[in-house]
Design a protein around this motif. Sequence first.
Motif, PDB file in Angstrom:
ATOM      1  N   ILE A 274       0.866  -1.091  -0.050  1.00  0.00           N
ATOM      2  CA  ILE A 274       0.032  -0.100   0.147  1.00  0.00           C
ATOM      3  C   ILE A 274       0.817   1.268   0.045  1.00  0.00           C
ATOM      4  O   ILE A 274       1.892   1.184   0.944  1.00  0.00           O
ATOM      5  CB  ILE A 274      -0.946  -0.052   1.209  1.00  0.00           C
ATOM      6  CG1 ILE A 274      -1.889  -1.309   1.341  1.00  0.00           C
ATOM      7  CG2 ILE A 274      -1.630   1.228   1.252  1.00  0.00           C
ATOM      8  CD1 ILE A 274      -2.379  -1.417   2.480  1.00  0.00           C
ATOM      9  N   PHE A 275       0.700   2.144  -1.068  1.00  0.00           N
ATOM     10  CA  PHE A 275       1.338   3.436  -0.710  1.00  0.00           C
ATOM     11  C   PHE A 275       0.289   4.482  -0.326  1.00  0.00           C
ATOM     12  O   PHE A 275      -0.943   4.595  -0.901  1.00  0.00           O
ATOM     13  CB  PHE A 275       1.784   3.791  -2.291  1.00  0.00           C
ATOM     14  CG  PHE A 275       2.790   2.809  -2.963  1.00  0.00           C
ATOM     15  CD1 PHE A 275       4.248   2.974  -2.843  1.00  0.00           C
ATOM     16  CD2 PHE A 275       2.280   1.554  -3.662  1.00  0.00           C
ATOM     17  CE1 PHE A 275       5.122   2.103  -3.388  1.00  0.00           C
ATOM     18  CE2 PHE A 275       3.331   0.725  -4.058  1.00  0.00           C
ATOM     19  CZ  PHE A 275       4.659   0.808  -4.197  1.00  0.00           C
ATOM     20  N   SER A 276       0.873   5.464   0.256  1.00  0.00           N
ATOM     21  CA  SER A 276      -0.150   6.458   0.760  1.00  0.00           C
ATOM     22  C   SER A 276       0.694   7.677   1.001  1.00  0.00           C
ATOM     23  O   SER A 276       2.194   7.735   1.147  1.00  0.00           O
ATOM     24  CB  SER A 276      -0.670   6.187   1.979  1.00  0.00           C
ATOM     25  OG  SER A 276       0.316   6.171   3.235  1.00  0.00           O
ATOM     26  N   ALA A 277      -0.075   9.045   0.674  1.00  0.00           N
ATOM     27  CA  ALA A 277       0.496  10.245   0.921  1.00  0.00           C
ATOM     28  C   ALA A 277      -0.712  11.142   1.504  1.00  0.00           C
ATOM     29  O   ALA A 277      -1.531  10.772   1.809  1.00  0.00           O
ATOM     30  CB  ALA A 277       0.833  10.713  -0.593  1.00  0.00           C
ATOM     31  N   SER A 278       0.118  12.290   1.955  1.00  0.00           N
ATOM     32  CA  SER A 278      -0.548  13.108   2.811  1.00  0.00           C
ATOM     33  C   SER A 278      -0.370  14.533   2.913  1.00  0.00           C
ATOM     34  O   SER A 278       0.508  15.131   2.119  1.00  0.00           O
ATOM     35  CB  SER A 278      -0.013  12.804   4.355  1.00  0.00           C
ATOM     36  OG  SER A 278      -0.098  13.824   5.482  1.00  0.00           O
ATOM     37  N   LYS A 279      -1.046  15.270   3.611  1.00  0.00           N
ATOM     38  CA  LYS A 279      -0.905  16.712   3.358  1.00  0.00           C
ATOM     39  C   LYS A 279       0.497  17.384   3.929  1.00  0.00           C
ATOM     40  O   LYS A 279       0.878  18.403   3.653  1.00  0.00           O
ATOM     41  CB  LYS A 279      -2.128  17.649   4.373  1.00  0.00           C
ATOM     42  CG  LYS A 279      -3.256  17.483   3.639  1.00  0.00           C
ATOM     43  CD  LYS A 279      -4.551  18.479   4.405  1.00  0.00           C
ATOM     44  CE  LYS A 279      -5.591  18.374   3.747  1.00  0.00           C
ATOM     45  NZ  LYS A 279      -6.651  19.441   4.244  1.00  0.00           N
ATOM     46  N   ASP A 280       1.136  16.472   4.661  1.00  0.00           N
ATOM     47  CA  ASP A 280       2.645  16.712   5.253  1.00  0.00           C
ATOM     48  C   ASP A 280       3.590  16.678   4.160  1.00  0.00           C
ATOM     49  O   ASP A 280       4.719  16.707   4.400  1.00  0.00           O
ATOM     50  CB  ASP A 280       2.748  16.001   6.664  1.00  0.00           C
ATOM     51  CG  ASP A 280       2.828  14.512   6.393  1.00  0.00           C
ATOM     52  OD1 ASP A 280       3.075  14.178   5.089  1.00  0.00           O
ATOM     53  OD2 ASP A 280       2.638  13.752   7.278  1.00  0.00           O
TER      54      ASP A 280
ATOM     55  N   PRO B 250       9.922  11.630   3.281  1.00  0.00           N
ATOM     56  CA  PRO B 250       9.264  12.659   4.318  1.00  0.00           C
ATOM     57  C   PRO B 250       9.073  13.680   3.288  1.00  0.00           C
ATOM     58  O   PRO B 250       9.781  13.989   2.349  1.00  0.00           O
ATOM     59  CB  PRO B 250      10.589  12.926   5.241  1.00  0.00           C
ATOM     60  CG  PRO B 250      11.888  12.424   4.753  1.00  0.00           C
ATOM     61  CD  PRO B 250      11.433  11.364   4.050  1.00  0.00           C
ATOM     62  N   GLY B 251       8.142  14.693   3.696  1.00  0.00           N
ATOM     63  CA  GLY B 251       7.966  15.709   3.139  1.00  0.00           C
ATOM     64  C   GLY B 251       8.932  16.994   3.379  1.00  0.00           C
ATOM     65  O   GLY B 251       9.324  16.820   4.507  1.00  0.00           O
TER      66      GLY B 251
ATOM     67  N   HIS C 169       8.039  15.461  -1.847  1.00  0.00           N
ATOM     68  CA  HIS C 169       7.231  16.570  -2.215  1.00  0.00           C
ATOM     69  C   HIS C 169       7.666  17.916  -1.107  1.00  0.00           C
ATOM     70  O   HIS C 169       8.001  17.385   0.143  1.00  0.00           O
ATOM     71  CB  HIS C 169       5.826  16.325  -2.262  1.00  0.00           C
ATOM     72  CG  HIS C 169       5.323  15.511  -3.436  1.00  0.00           C
ATOM     73  ND1 HIS C 169       4.995  16.059  -4.468  1.00  0.00           N
ATOM     74  CD2 HIS C 169       5.355  14.073  -3.694  1.00  0.00           C
ATOM     75  CE1 HIS C 169       4.671  14.998  -5.447  1.00  0.00           C
ATOM     76  NE2 HIS C 169       4.922  13.903  -5.065  1.00  0.00           N
ATOM     77  N   ALA C 170       7.267  19.085  -1.410  1.00  0.00           N
ATOM     78  CA  ALA C 170       7.621  20.021  -0.457  1.00  0.00           C
ATOM     79  C   ALA C 170       6.148  20.803  -0.366  1.00  0.00           C
ATOM     80  O   ALA C 170       6.197  22.142   0.202  1.00  0.00           O
ATOM     81  CB  ALA C 170       8.308  20.931  -0.911  1.00  0.00           C
ATOM     82  N   SER C 171       5.127  20.184  -0.596  1.00  0.00           N
ATOM     83  CA  SER C 171       3.648  20.713  -0.324  1.00  0.00           C
ATOM     84  C   SER C 171       2.685  19.533  -0.285  1.00  0.00           C
ATOM     85  O   SER C 171       3.100  18.253  -0.414  1.00  0.00           O
ATOM     86  CB  SER C 171       3.166  21.536  -1.495  1.00  0.00           C
ATOM     87  OG  SER C 171       3.215  20.840  -2.862  1.00  0.00           O
ATOM     88  N   GLN C 172       1.401  19.926   0.010  1.00  0.00           N
ATOM     89  CA  GLN C 172       0.386  18.597   0.057  1.00  0.00           C
ATOM     90  C   GLN C 172       0.338  17.723  -1.187  1.00  0.00           C
ATOM     91  O   GLN C 172       0.171  18.334  -2.405  1.00  0.00           O
ATOM     92  CB  GLN C 172      -0.963  19.238   0.546  1.00  0.00           C
ATOM     93  CG  GLN C 172      -0.966  20.151   1.523  1.00  0.00           C
ATOM     94  CD  GLN C 172      -2.596  20.791   1.805  1.00  0.00           C
ATOM     95  OE1 GLN C 172      -3.374  20.587   0.968  1.00  0.00           O
ATOM     96  NE2 GLN C 172      -2.523  21.562   2.895  1.00  0.00           N
TER      97      GLN C 172
ATOM     98  N   ARG D 299       0.002  20.053  -4.574  1.00  0.00           N
ATOM     99  CA  ARG D 299      -0.487  21.477  -4.640  1.00  0.00           C
ATOM    100  C   ARG D 299       0.389  22.316  -5.364  1.00  0.00           C
ATOM    101  O   ARG D 299      -0.009  23.283  -5.665  1.00  0.00           O
ATOM    102  CB  ARG D 299      -0.598  21.931  -3.060  1.00  0.00           C
ATOM    103  CG  ARG D 299      -2.093  21.462  -2.801  1.00  0.00           C
ATOM    104  CD  ARG D 299      -2.861  22.643  -1.920  1.00  0.00           C
ATOM    105  NE  ARG D 299      -3.931  22.403  -1.445  1.00  0.00           N
ATOM    106  CZ  ARG D 299      -5.138  22.405  -1.942  1.00  0.00           C
ATOM    107  NH1 ARG D 299      -5.151  23.081  -2.942  1.00  0.00           N
ATOM    108  NH2 ARG D 299      -6.068  22.003  -1.307  1.00  0.00           N
ATOM    109  N   ASN D 300       1.847  22.118  -5.462  1.00  0.00           N
ATOM    110  CA  ASN D 300       2.556  22.893  -5.922  1.00  0.00           C
ATOM    111  C   ASN D 300       2.801  22.659  -7.559  1.00  0.00           C
ATOM    112  O   ASN D 300       3.911  22.820  -8.046  1.00  0.00           O
ATOM    113  CB  ASN D 300       4.092  22.812  -5.147  1.00  0.00           C
ATOM    114  CG  ASN D 300       5.105  24.096  -5.438  1.00  0.00           C
ATOM    115  OD1 ASN D 300       4.424  25.117  -5.711  1.00  0.00           O
ATOM    116  ND2 ASN D 300       6.201  23.943  -5.065  1.00  0.00           N
TER     117      ASN D 300
END
Length: 378
Positions: free
Chosen positions: A58-64, A84-85, A97-100, A118-119
Amino acid sequence: PADLIGDRLKEDVLEQRGRLQRLVAKDVQPPDPARIRVLRGHQLPVTCLVISPDDRFIFSASKDGSLIKCKWEVDSGKRLCVVPGGKKGTEEQHMGHASQVLCMAISSDGKYLATGDRNKLIMIWDAATCKRLHIFTGHRDAVSGLSFRKGTHQLYSASHDRCVKVWDVAENAYVETLFGHQDVITGLDSLSRECCVTAGGRDGTVRLWKIPEESQLVFSGHQGSIDCIQLINEEHMVSGADDGSVALWGLTKKKPLALARQAHGEQDAQGLQQPCWISAVAALRNSDLVATGSHSGSVKLWKCGEGFRKLEHLLDIPLVGFVNSLKFSAAGDFLVAGVGQEHRLGRWWRIKEAKNSICIIPLKQKTTASSPESPGSS
């Protein structure tokens, strides 16, 4: 063996025509709450997730901004890889990533993973090692939907800039851009045909894009912002909106074949009764089983009636928080929910008691006849 091959070929033809419908919904039993597994790791709400084609990861991603790959094993749920973000503007020095992160997709051979943020960036990863391979730029606003065309490395992306783009991931190349939506695109999906479907937010339309012809079909039927969409098979799809409705569509009709209003009930917001927004939909491909998520305290399972002309509520699975993403395993034996304290696309309000997590929900089928287990079976 000849019969088996014949049956398989018939299934393949039906699948291509969008006529294959495995009737599994009637046999699904309510899961035992004690067997629902909760995986933590993201600091902020989980916004999107995918399951590898072999159902092992399972791969997941976040607002962080973080990205996590988990090995799906009943006992471990072990984290294999965490990207990590980073801080805003550090994408070049920083691996992730450096945004959500708002959306993700995995190719049908399990080789490539794509994530959108978002970027305005799309990142392409080697799914096996979690190493970043490319960054695609070109969208002028948040990337909100991604899907690989089944059986290929062609990637479709959708954005709040209202357009759909086509990329060739293996060649690291941009292919084309398609325009048509009047508002931000909130979700996108595709199967093996050279087309994709999108949810157009407040423009109130669902669209089918025919890529080679650069044409589109427009469908309408929801009253609110259409926030999520998924294909059930090559001819039918399901969508959800913030007016609380869930719709079933056939590609030959411009209006929904079935519409469930206030599918997750109502909530009291600042003294006003409002329908609970539908924030995620999922379909077990080529079947009659659909799942929907909201912030109503449960994930709901539904049965699609004959010809997709009816949506029957089957059962509720208790879950606290905003259900921002839902995916069935390919085998249909589990459902994964990405949960957060906030909605995937905004910060209108928070559910403090919710955990930012991934919930793995086992789905048991009723056995038609209880047969004694043969020696050596587990």
